[in-house]
Write an enzyme that holds these catalytic residues in place. Sequence first.
Site, PDB file in Angstrom:
ATOM      1  N   HIS A   1       0.836  -1.222   0.000  1.00 21.56           N
ATOM      2  CA  HIS A   1       0.000   0.000   0.000  1.00 21.56           C
ATOM      3  C   HIS A   1       0.862   1.261   0.000  1.00 21.56           C
ATOM      4  O   HIS A   1       0.431   2.306   0.475  1.00 21.56           O
ATOM      5  CB  HIS A   1      -0.952   0.040   1.212  1.00 21.56           C
ATOM      6  CG  HIS A   1      -1.693  -1.229   1.455  1.00 21.56           C
ATOM      7  ND1 HIS A   1      -2.928  -1.497   0.912  1.00 21.56           N
ATOM      8  CD2 HIS A   1      -1.348  -2.345   2.155  1.00 21.56           C
ATOM      9  CE1 HIS A   1      -3.327  -2.711   1.284  1.00 21.56           C
ATOM     10  NE2 HIS A   1      -2.376  -3.248   2.034  1.00 21.56           N
TER      11      HIS A   1
ATOM     12  N   LYS B   1      16.152  21.386 -11.061  1.00 24.03           N
ATOM     13  CA  LYS B   1      15.510  20.106 -11.417  1.00 24.03           C
ATOM     14  C   LYS B   1      16.443  19.098 -12.093  1.00 24.03           C
ATOM     15  O   LYS B   1      17.325  19.464 -12.861  1.00 24.03           O
ATOM     16  CB  LYS B   1      14.322  20.374 -12.363  1.00 24.03           C
ATOM     17  CG  LYS B   1      13.137  21.055 -11.705  1.00 24.03           C
ATOM     18  CD  LYS B   1      12.514  20.258 -10.576  1.00 24.03           C
ATOM     19  CE  LYS B   1      11.670  19.112 -11.068  1.00 24.03           C
ATOM     20  NZ  LYS B   1      10.457  19.540 -11.761  1.00 24.03           N
TER      21      LYS B   1
ATOM     22  N   SER C   1      15.203  21.259 -16.312  1.00 20.93           N
ATOM     23  CA  SER C   1      13.967  21.993 -16.580  1.00 20.93           C
ATOM     24  C   SER C   1      14.307  23.294 -17.304  1.00 20.93           C
ATOM     25  O   SER C   1      15.408  23.828 -17.155  1.00 20.93           O
ATOM     26  CB  SER C   1      13.280  22.296 -15.247  1.00 20.93           C
ATOM     27  OG  SER C   1      12.483  23.452 -15.346  1.00 20.93           O
TER      28      SER C   1
ATOM     29  N   GLU D   1       9.905   8.063 -17.159  1.00 14.81           N
ATOM     30  CA  GLU D   1       8.533   8.526 -17.405  1.00 14.81           C
ATOM     31  C   GLU D   1       8.077   8.163 -18.813  1.00 14.81           C
ATOM     32  O   GLU D   1       6.918   7.790 -19.031  1.00 14.81           O
ATOM     33  CB  GLU D   1       8.446  10.042 -17.213  1.00 14.81           C
ATOM     34  CG  GLU D   1       8.619  10.468 -15.757  1.00 14.81           C
ATOM     35  CD  GLU D   1       8.824  11.968 -15.652  1.00 14.81           C
ATOM     36  OE1 GLU D   1       7.840  12.703 -15.771  1.00 14.81           O
ATOM     37  OE2 GLU D   1       9.976  12.406 -15.476  1.00 14.81           O
TER      38      GLU D   1
END
Length: 457
Positions: A156, A283, A277, A290
């Site tokens: 979980h 970043k 970024s 992804e």
Amino acid sequence: MEKMWAGRFQKTLDKTADDFNSSLRFDKRMYAQDIQGSMAHATMLAAQGILPQAEVDTIIDGLQGIWEDIDAGKLSFDDGAEDIHMFIEAELTKRIGDAGKRLHTARSRNDQVALDIRLYLRDATGAIIDGVKEVIKAVVAQAEENADVIAPAYTHLQRAQPISFGHQLMAYAMMLLRDISRMQDAVKRMNLSPLGSCALAGTTYNTNRALVAEKLGFDGVTKNSIDGVSDRDFCVELLSAFSILMMHLSRFSEEIILWSSWEFKFIELDDSYTTGSSIMPQKKNPDMAELIRGKTGRVYGDLMALLTTLKGLPLAYNKDMQEDKESIFDAIDTVGMCLRVLAPMVATMKVLKENTYKAAQKGFINATDLADYLTKKGMPFRAAYKIVGQIVAECIEKGNVLDDFPLESYQKYSELFAQDLYEEIALETCVNKRNSEGGASPKSVREQIKYVQQCLK
Ligand code: ARG
């Protein structure tokens, strides 16, 4: 280019309709398979006395020349051709004259295309399997290096129990091994030659289908000519196997994304597999992971597209089936790319063992081990489980963890508690003692690695 079937028509095909109909822009990648198939077919025609050997020799020379010229970039694909089969036949006739016109004896494009896709997918799947092996090798190398690294495992997405970080990684190796066996299984069923099914009903010529199959490395021939030209199960099976593979890559990518976030910081991805970024200077984004997660949807889409195309098609060949190629080729390209970027990304990532250890110290992930401690001293597990729950609640209230909760406080709950409990619930003990088969200990991880390496041989 004049259509081979032009004789039947008074008018030529409308230009837009012609473009719409043509598959050359995507089926040209099967030129080698188409030529190989034609060579085997021509050889069989000579062996059976259907065509004279001299003519077949000319055909094979001609095909060889076309193959070499395409390989060398000397022959470009004529956009006017309807598909790769027509293109090569027309080019052959252009080069060798009448003998070229005899090649299509006892054959149809319907069995020809079915043959070409099988040949193409057989090789392409082999390359995908090799790509999966590279990912497995990277995973195994990381598991080996991090077998003694302690980390929390989750259910979980809540901290659950302490494990060797290598154990989590090896879970992916097991999934990927299943993916390989699924693909090998699909190839086994696919590896039958449909050539000789002709348009749909076989032929009156005395062909030898087994000879063609043998020349092309098939295990045998398809047994029903209608099925031979209508079947695309092998594409669907492979797309299913690719979809399951992508689901695994996507779950792995999701974890890589989580682990490299500041909230976890279990790993640091190498600069060469991350991006910055355009506005936020700090970043470092896990774009590759992804994209793999994102492209999974695309491969599922390829599977759904083909299933939907085939659903409701009457036997035998229908032009709808030309749509099989873009789906399966897109999936092959996409899966291949994902594997090629994932393997080195995994190989170069750094596991931050201080952070995984720190995360394992919080969240009471040794609570099960504390219950087991009582159980091993004779208390029924359910009773022990209940007591430990109460202790956890008190610890949370008082700001303790199980490891610094005083012995006197423990003993208020049960007289079975003694000094040795602290040793029992130390993270190292919890992990090292999980030696059950397939368990989370470093020893078990090393056994898993041996097993996987054996499977890869
Ligand atoms: N380009 C076609 C395909 O990919 C080849 C088979 C064409 N057969 C036919 N009868 N039109 O399916």
